[in-house]
Design a protein around this motif. Structure first.
Motif, mmCIF file in Angstrom:
data_model
loop_
_atom_site.group_PDB
_atom_site.id
_atom_site.type_symbol
_atom_site.label_atom_id
_atom_site.label_comp_id
_atom_site.label_asym_id
_atom_site.label_seq_id
_atom_site.Cartn_x
_atom_site.Cartn_y
_atom_site.Cartn_z
ATOM 1 N N ARG A 107 50.422 42.310 52.509
ATOM 2 C CA ARG A 107 49.459 41.415 53.149
ATOM 3 C C ARG A 107 48.062 42.025 53.142
ATOM 4 N NH1 ARG A 107 53.364 40.647 57.282
ATOM 5 N NH2 ARG A 107 52.012 41.762 58.758
ATOM 6 N N ARG A 108 47.998 43.317 53.393
ATOM 7 C CA ARG A 108 46.687 43.981 53.371
ATOM 8 C C ARG A 108 46.085 43.962 51.967
ATOM 9 N NH1 ARG A 108 48.560 49.004 57.287
ATOM 10 N NH2 ARG A 108 48.050 47.976 59.278
ATOM 11 N N ALA A 109 46.920 44.172 50.961
ATOM 12 C CA ALA A 109 46.423 44.147 49.582
ATOM 13 C C ALA A 109 45.917 42.750 49.216
ATOM 14 C CB ALA A 109 47.532 44.583 48.622
ATOM 15 N N GLU A 110 46.632 41.725 49.648
ATOM 16 C CA GLU A 110 46.215 40.353 49.362
ATOM 17 C C GLU A 110 44.923 40.003 50.101
ATOM 18 O OE1 GLU A 110 47.356 38.110 47.264
ATOM 19 O OE2 GLU A 110 48.933 39.433 46.505
ATOM 20 N N PHE A 111 44.759 40.542 51.292
ATOM 21 C CA PHE A 111 43.534 40.326 52.061
ATOM 22 C C PHE A 111 42.336 40.925 51.327
ATOM 23 C CE2 PHE A 111 40.629 41.957 55.460
ATOM 24 C CZ PHE A 111 40.134 40.728 55.865
ATOM 25 N N VAL A 112 42.500 42.127 50.810
ATOM 26 C CA VAL A 112 41.423 42.761 50.055
ATOM 27 C C VAL A 112 41.169 42.014 48.742
ATOM 28 C CG1 VAL A 112 40.708 44.874 48.866
ATOM 29 C CG2 VAL A 112 41.810 45.020 51.100
ATOM 30 N N TYR A 160 38.901 39.193 49.263
ATOM 31 C CA TYR A 160 37.522 39.672 49.442
ATOM 32 C C TYR A 160 36.867 39.952 48.091
ATOM 33 C CZ TYR A 160 33.679 42.730 50.920
ATOM 34 O OH TYR A 160 32.436 43.313 51.119
ATOM 35 N N LEU A 161 37.600 40.563 47.176
ATOM 36 C CA LEU A 161 37.044 40.868 45.853
ATOM 37 C C LEU A 161 36.814 39.586 45.046
ATOM 38 C CD1 LEU A 161 38.917 44.099 44.675
ATOM 39 C CD2 LEU A 161 36.945 43.836 46.187
ATOM 40 N N VAL A 162 37.715 38.614 45.172
ATOM 41 C CA VAL A 162 37.519 37.329 44.499
ATOM 42 C C VAL A 162 36.256 36.665 45.042
ATOM 43 C CG1 VAL A 162 38.453 34.999 44.206
ATOM 44 C CG2 VAL A 162 39.946 36.994 43.959
ATOM 45 N N GLU A 163 36.082 36.742 46.346
ATOM 46 C CA GLU A 163 34.883 36.186 46.982
ATOM 47 C C GLU A 163 33.629 36.856 46.445
ATOM 48 O OE1 GLU A 163 33.934 36.772 51.358
ATOM 49 O OE2 GLU A 163 34.928 34.826 51.400
ATOM 50 N N ASN A 164 33.768 38.105 46.032
ATOM 51 C CA ASN A 164 32.632 38.870 45.523
ATOM 52 C C ASN A 164 32.575 38.894 43.990
ATOM 53 O OD1 ASN A 164 30.894 40.606 47.647
ATOM 54 N ND2 ASN A 164 32.926 40.191 48.472
ATOM 55 N N GLY A 165 33.221 37.923 43.377
ATOM 56 C CA GLY A 165 32.961 37.680 41.973
ATOM 57 C C GLY A 165 33.947 38.182 40.953
ATOM 58 N N ILE A 166 35.022 38.857 41.358
ATOM 59 C CA ILE A 166 36.014 39.296 40.378
ATOM 60 C C ILE A 166 37.048 38.193 40.196
ATOM 61 C CG2 ILE A 166 37.839 40.966 39.871
ATOM 62 C CD1 ILE A 166 36.217 43.087 41.229
ATOM 63 N N PRO A 167 37.311 37.769 38.965
ATOM 64 C CA PRO A 167 38.266 36.678 38.740
ATOM 65 C C PRO A 167 39.643 36.995 39.323
ATOM 66 C CG PRO A 167 37.030 37.154 36.734
ATOM 67 C CD PRO A 167 36.706 38.247 37.711
ATOM 68 N N GLU A 168 40.239 36.024 39.969
ATOM 69 C CA GLU A 168 41.539 36.233 40.615
ATOM 70 C C GLU A 168 42.592 36.694 39.623
ATOM 71 O OE1 GLU A 168 44.610 33.806 43.575
ATOM 72 O OE2 GLU A 168 42.850 32.800 42.699
ATOM 73 N N GLY A 169 42.542 36.155 38.412
ATOM 74 C CA GLY A 169 43.534 36.530 37.412
ATOM 75 C C GLY A 169 43.387 37.935 36.875
ATOM 76 N N LYS A 170 42.293 38.607 37.242
ATOM 77 C CA LYS A 170 42.063 39.981 36.789
ATOM 78 C C LYS A 170 42.409 41.006 37.873
ATOM 79 C CE LYS A 170 39.900 40.928 33.422
ATOM 80 N NZ LYS A 170 40.367 41.386 32.083
ATOM 81 N N ILE A 171 43.093 40.553 38.930
ATOM 82 C CA ILE A 171 43.446 41.450 40.038
ATOM 83 C C ILE A 171 44.951 41.442 40.242
ATOM 84 C CG2 ILE A 171 43.124 41.989 42.477
ATOM 85 C CD1 ILE A 171 40.495 40.431 42.396
ATOM 86 N N GLU A 172 45.544 42.623 40.305
ATOM 87 C CA GLU A 172 46.960 42.773 40.627
ATOM 88 C C GLU A 172 47.092 43.427 41.998
ATOM 89 O OE1 GLU A 172 49.274 44.734 37.631
ATOM 90 O OE2 GLU A 172 48.057 43.897 35.990
ATOM 91 N N THR A 173 48.126 43.047 42.731
ATOM 92 C CA THR A 173 48.381 43.666 44.034
ATOM 93 C C THR A 173 49.797 44.211 44.095
ATOM 94 O OG1 THR A 173 49.109 41.563 45.014
ATOM 95 C CG2 THR A 173 46.764 42.122 45.220
ATOM 96 N N ALA A 174 49.970 45.246 44.902
ATOM 97 C CA ALA A 174 51.288 45.856 45.090
ATOM 98 C C ALA A 174 51.328 46.507 46.464
ATOM 99 C CB ALA A 174 51.564 46.894 44.003
ATOM 100 N N SER A 175 52.501 46.854 46.892
ATOM 101 C CA SER A 175 52.658 47.546 48.176
ATOM 102 C C SER A 175 53.640 48.697 48.039
ATOM 103 C CB SER A 175 53.156 46.583 49.255
ATOM 104 O OG SER A 175 53.417 47.290 50.458
ATOM 105 N N LYS A 176 53.244 49.831 48.584
ATOM 106 C CA LYS A 176 54.135 50.986 48.636
ATOM 107 C C LYS A 176 54.748 51.148 50.025
ATOM 108 C CE LYS A 176 53.348 52.456 44.418
ATOM 109 N NZ LYS A 176 54.425 52.539 43.394
#
Length: 299
Positions: A249-254, A257-273
């Motif tokens: 959830r924290r990774a998705e929240f960040v 924020y990055l999508v809001e700041n201009g990075i395409p959503e499809g260029k971001i991967e998320t994971a949790s350890k």
């Protein structure tokens, strides 16, 4: 006879006076020319306010009184974008497609009294990046766009909306000469790390992290293969599965924020350890705080 003599003298004096006046005026005129007195010249175009692009090294020129607009202390483009601006963007796209060595420089301006709620080093850069992303949606390549941010005073403004706090120019090079591989390696060695307290709902990058974020954006612009990796971590309070979900959830929240700041959503991967990769002692409050973190890097 004497009268004729006096009349002749008078005529000579009058002729001499007239000749002196003529020569003096010519001398004054030549002196003014030689001194190159300043002449008022109409400005080619206002730097800020109108949508104006001209290639001093080519034959492209476009100007519109309309421009992109932004709310105060904000970097989102006010919609809709004026049709005349879209027309200029279309003409610019065609021009750049036919010129491999031409690039567009977008400079965003901001006022000292504005707040910067973006991930960028300043609000001007954030505005320039928003325009860059809009240009990309209109078919321009990110590899053709340079972005800059500059502090400015007396920006045109009406009802808390800045009217075209931007300027545009064409150049023959990219602003960043860094190799993508170098940027990726630098970010991998020193990723952006955010620490999360319970219930935290805002993200504020430090000045150093803003510069790192600018490197990430540059790498994404230059390379189609580069992606952002966001990994969430948690402390050991709670069970494994709960912490795994919390990290996600924290990774998705960040990510949002990055999508809001201009990075395409499809260029971001998320994971949790989850809690399986602590970097500090979970037996102390200080250690648990360090383990509740998000790591942003490139891959």
């Amino acid at each position: 006879m004497r009268l004729v003599y006096l009349t002749g003298i008078l005529l000579v004096i009058l002729f001499g006076t007239f000749l002196n006046w003529i020569l003096c005026c010519e001398a004054r005129s030549e002196s003014a020319i030689d001194a190159k007195e300043p002449v008022a010249v109409e400005a080619e175009s206002p730097v800020i306010g109108s949508f104006f692009i001209k290639d001093s090294a080519g034959d492209f020129s476009f100007e519109s009184e309309d421009n992109f607009k932004f709310k105060e202390s904000n970097f989102f483009i006010v919609r809709p974008v004026p049709e005349s601006v879209n027309q200029g963007v279309g003409e610019l796209k065609s021009y750049l497609e036919n010129g491999d060595n031409r690039f567009i420089d977008v400079t965003g301006y901001y006022d000292a009294g504005e707040g910067n709620n973006s991930a960028f080093p300043n609000l001007g850069l954030a505005r320039a990046n928003s325009v860059k992303n809009y240009l990309i949606t209109q078919g321009l390549s990110s590899k053709k766009i340079n972005t800059y941010g500059v502090l400015e005073t007396d920006l045109p403004k009406k009802d808390s909306i800045y009217l075209g706090p931007l300027s545009f120019s064409l150049s023959d090079k990219l602003s960043s000469s860094d190799d993508v591989a170098d940027i990726v390696e630098r970010i991998k060695e020193e990723p952006i790390v955010l620490y999360f307290d319970s219930g935290r709902s805002t993200i504020n990058f430090t000045e150093a992290q803003r510069k790192q974020y600018m490197d990430i954006v540059r790498a994404m612009d230059i390379s189609d293969e580069t992606t952002v990796m966001i990994t969430g971590h948690a402390d050991n309070i709670g069970d494994y599965f709960a912490n795994k979900e919390l990290g996600k959830r924290r990774a998705e929240f960040v990510k949002s924020y990055l999508v809001e700041n201009g990075i395409p959503e499809g260029k971001i991967e998320t994971a949790s350890k989850g809690s399986i990769e602590p970097i500090a002692d979970n037996n102390t409050a200080e250690g648990r705080a360090k383990n509740r973190r998000i790591v942003i890097t490139l891959k």
